[in-house]
Scaffold this active site. Structure first.
Site, mmCIF file in Angstrom:
data_model
loop_
_atom_site.group_PDB
_atom_site.id
_atom_site.type_symbol
_atom_site.label_atom_id
_atom_site.label_comp_id
_atom_site.label_asym_id
_atom_site.label_seq_id
_atom_site.Cartn_x
_atom_site.Cartn_y
_atom_site.Cartn_z
ATOM 1 N N ASP A 315 0.857 -1.178 0.000
ATOM 2 C CA ASP A 315 0.000 0.000 0.000
ATOM 3 C C ASP A 315 0.899 1.236 0.000
ATOM 4 O OD1 ASP A 315 -2.141 1.695 0.053
ATOM 5 O OD2 ASP A 315 -3.195 0.693 1.671
HETATM 6 C C1 BGC Z 1 -5.081 3.082 0.281
HETATM 7 C C2 BGC Z 1 -5.386 1.989 -0.715
HETATM 8 C C3 BGC Z 1 -5.259 2.526 -2.112
HETATM 9 C C4 BGC Z 1 -3.860 3.110 -2.299
HETATM 10 C C5 BGC Z 1 -3.599 3.633 -3.696
HETATM 11 C C6 BGC Z 1 -3.780 3.789 -0.033
HETATM 12 O O1 BGC Z 1 -3.544 4.869 0.782
HETATM 13 O O2 BGC Z 1 -5.030 2.529 1.581
HETATM 14 O O3 BGC Z 1 -6.677 1.476 -0.486
HETATM 15 O O4 BGC Z 1 -5.509 1.528 -3.038
HETATM 16 O O5 BGC Z 1 -3.702 4.173 -1.380
HETATM 17 O O6 BGC Z 1 -4.293 4.779 -3.960
#
Ligand code: BGC
Length: 767
Positions: A315
């Site tokens: 993430d």
């Molecule tokens: C979120 C994810 C997301 C990723 C990309 C993160 O901060 O927790 O759910 O897919 O960002 O945007």
């Protein structure tokens, strides 16, 4: 045999061994799969270590644009030097994120085409980039797309076909913008109603979450990734993200192994068996171990036990967070080593490529084995071949005639209208009569943003500049329904504060009905954290003041979480939960209010009455012991699975075909459902099981089947279900699935308080 061919054969052998795992992935690779593996191995054999490390990096799009990363832009201008560095020289594996403004599919085409043309034609090996994006409720980052209800609302439809259809449309509209990899669906089990991202989840129940997640995977991937309309999913967030101990985003969760396997793992396991191609690791830690460095979770369970062959991505900035937030690594070198050795394939390091040099150095110093790098790159390349990115790296938007079409809008409206959940209807105040005068008030009454929630054109969804002015707020839709002259509107409050409640009260004196629309500020991730689950006081006070007038009040809730309404619930006659219903939500809510739609949603979570009395519907008996040592200590405001209709349904005649089952035998169940009203409507028949005695304290009950049916006035339908041994299993003391001889009780019906029950025995051997 030439060494090159032996590598291919070995790789196919390794690959087919992983597929023979217990997941449902076919045991034998088909011709297409063998060809893909051959292409992957051939390409991998040509790559330098640095090129491999480059494939393991996912950067944010702004990193190759002019300006600072978080700048708001009007147009994406590629920075020549950065572009050459990342796209051509490094041939970076993957990119995510928006350009810093809302692009339409033509603009996305320009952006993606520029990237792919250079990656393919100018880099040494010509590998296309894998573009990932959070198109989580429709292609929300593509201007003009339809924006569906959020996942929590899709779960409330209890209609997996609608989820499948919404995923298919999301995929189609994303692919019209050349975006082939969607960071969705969310397979988290939302254990706490405080957690802001409960709205992005399918709720608290592992079975409902699994059914919906699988429907999403089917809709998006259609079992044919090479097709121009289909996109790969990325299940998130692995694992235990929705169980933060303090109810906050990215918080530490305490999850013992048996709970992990019984509640959190099944939705991922089933979706992987369904063919899901990506998994995103959760930002949080479980039992103090950050998921990103948890080799047991990623390598042993996900890639080993579940046989996952797709891409595992971290993430946002989470390698950095191993240092900064989790304090389990002292610097980027140590953090990268932990994460890659744990099993990560793609590192979402949005801002730079420092990690590439770090990976190279770690491999050269034997701190990461080359086999681990090859595993990671194989997975990334495999997905690119499966998505046909080498042949079709982008799509012409004009080939997608149904983008944003009336056809798609109609499906969106259907989803919203099946999600809306009627929670109270005292004296059948609803549906409202169209000939009367209505006062509409409250924070969410005239807001497109609250209906859409977060991830709507912008990350938090609070910006109004991108709102589609053709879409109706709840107020607009009510005016359209009953005529503007019959509607009065006063704002009343904003999210947290009183604006003009005295004016609302004076206007309310001249109307027949009062519709108070409350709600939450759209937000996600850390900005969605709250300290207090009560609906903000100002919004509750508005209802309290209006209640003194003794006029019928309908409470409409537009919110991702179940906010506590204990004090105002008795003051209102009707309650409608809209969740975040998306772009057609204003119309759908008004249509429910005035009876054009007969509501059929059911809660996908337990709606708490007190912040100090929250449990999921599945809990241990000891959890509900009360002060008198009885077992009445669980009193939610509304139960999981609860939801009313304008029709009246009765269930009768619950039958099972035998009272004892053993080993592979099936139990056949049937129940009659009658619509005793004069209104056609839909009902969700739910089947729960309770294990009456077990070696590990059993859950109160667990959902094992459901079926949504439609009944004409006076019609009777018989709903049938089949159960087998698997449905009776739980995780035993040795952390493995087991079934024990003994008595089970089933509860079947449309609403939790009106279930019919039957008991039966499971016996391994029947004499
Ligand atoms: C979120 C994810 C997301 C990723 C990309 C993160 O901060 O927790 O759910 O897919 O960002 O945007």
């Amino acid at each position: 045999m030439k060494p090159f061919f032996s590598i291919i054969i070995i790789s196919i052998l390794i690959w087919s061994c992983t597929t023979s795992n217990k997941s449902n992935i076919s045991m034998k690779p088909n011709i297409e799969e063998i060809q893909t593996e051959k292409k992957v191995t051939t390409l991998l054999a040509k790559m330098t270590l640095r090129e491999k490390a480059g494939q393991m990096l996912n950067i944010g799009l702004p990193t190759v644009l002019t300006g600072d990363y978080w700048d708001e832009r009007e147009k994406a201008v590629f920075d020549a030097e950065r572009f050459k560095k990342y796209i051509i020289d490094l041939n970076v594996g993957s990119i995510h994120n928006t350009p810093g403004y809302l692009a339409d599919n033509k603009e996305w085409y320009r952006i993606v085409k520029t990237i792919q043309d250079s990656a393919i034609k100018k880099s040494r090996l010509g590998i296309p980039v894998l573009y990932g994006i959070d198109n989580i409720h429709g292609a929300n980052y593509v201007a003009g797309s339809v924006m569906f209800p959020h996942q929590i609302a899709m779960a409330a439809t209890w209609n997996p076909e609608l989820t499948e259809m919404s995923a298919k449309i999301t995929s189609y509209e994303s692919k019209s913008a050349s975006l082939p990899w969607n960071f969705n669906p969310n397979a988290d089990i939302a254990m706490s109603p405080l957690w802001g991202r409960i709205s992005e989840s399918f709720g608290e129940d592992p079975y409902l979450v699994s059914e919906m997640t699988n429907a999403y995977v089917r809709g998006s991937q259609q079992n044919e990734l090479g097709n121009k309309e289909n996109s790969a999913v990325c299940l998130k967030h692995f694992l235990g993200y929705g169980a933060g101990r303090n109810g906050k985003d990215r918080a530490n969760a305490i999850i013992p192994e048996n709970n992990l396997r019984e509640y959190f793992l099944p939705p991922f396991e089933k979706a992987i068996a369904e063919g899901a191609k990506g998994v995103m690791i959760s930002s949080n830690a479980v039992n103090g171990i950050p998921c990103h460095s948890n080799k047991y979770y990623i390598t042993d369970i996900l890639k080993g036990e579940l046989g996952f062959k797709g891409v595992v991505i971290s993430d946002f900035s989470d390698i950095q967070f191993l240092i900064e937030a989790h304090q389990t690594a002292k610097d980027m070198r140590e953090a990268t080593k932990l994460a890659v050795n744990a099993g990560l394939d793609l590192l979402m390091n949005p801002y730079d490529a420092k990690v590439v040099d770090i990976i190279v150095d770690l491999v050269e110093n034997n701190e990461i084995p080359m086999s681990r790098i090859d595993d990671a790159v194989t997975r990334v390349l495999r997905l690119k071949f499966e998505l046909n990115l080498f042949e079709t790296p982008y799509n012409n938007p004009s080939d997608f005639k149904d983008f944003g079409s009336e056809k798609h809008i109609a499906k969106n409206y259907k989803s919203a209208s099946e999600a809306i959940t009627l929670l109270k209807n005292e004296n059948e105040i609803l549906p409202l009569k169209k000939s009367k005068k209505v006062l509409v008030t409250g924070y969410s009454a005239n807001s497109i943003n609250v209906l859409n929630g977060a991830w709507s054109r912008t990350f938090l969804g609070q910006d109004t500049q991108y709102n589609d002015t053709t879409k109706l707020t709840i107020l607009d839709a009510i005016k359209k329904e009953v005529g503007a002259s019959n509607v009065q509107y006063v704002e009343g409050t904003n999210y947290l504060e009183d604006i003009n409640t005295s004016l609302v009260v004076s206007k309310a004196k001249n109307v027949d009905y009062i519709v108070v629309c409350v709600g939450e500020l759209p937000a996600t991730e850390k900005p969605s954290d709250i300290n207090e689950l009560d609906l903000p006081k100002a919004q509750q006070n508005l209802v309290k003041k209006l209640a003194a007038l003794n006029k019928p009040i309908i409470l409409v809730m537009v919110q991702g979480r179940p906010r506590i309404i204990r004090e105002i619930e008795p003051l209102v006659d009707g309650i409608i939960m809209g969740y975040y219903p998306g772009q057609e939500g204003g119309s759908a809510i008004s249509d429910v209010l005035f009876g054009n739609i007969n509501p059929s949603g059911k809660l996908p979570y337990t709606y708490p009455k007190f912040s100090g009395n929250y449990l999921t519907y599945y809990h241990k008996k000891t959890d509900i012991r009360d002060v008198n040592w009885g077992y009445n200590g669980f009193y939610p405001q509304f139960e999981f699975g609860y939801g009313l209709s304008y029709s009246k349904f009765e269930v009768s005649n619950l039958k099972i075909n035998k009272d004892t089952i053993s080993l592979s035998e099936e139990l056949n169940i049937s129940i009659d459902v009658k619509n005793t009203s004069s209104i056609k409507g839909k009902e969700v028949i739910q089947l729960y099981l309770s294990d009456l005695v077990a070696s590990v304290s059993p859950d109160s009950k667990k959902l094992v089947r459901f079926s949504k049916i439609e009944l004409n006035p006076s019609e009777v339908k018989t709903v049938t279900f089949k159960l087998n041994k698997k449905d009776l299993m739980f995780i035993g003391a040795d952390n493995k699935w087991i079934v024990e001889d003994g008595e089970f009780e089933m509860l079947v019906g449309g609403n939790p308080s009106k279930m019919l029950s039957e008991k039966f025995l499971y016996k391994k051997y029947v004499n």
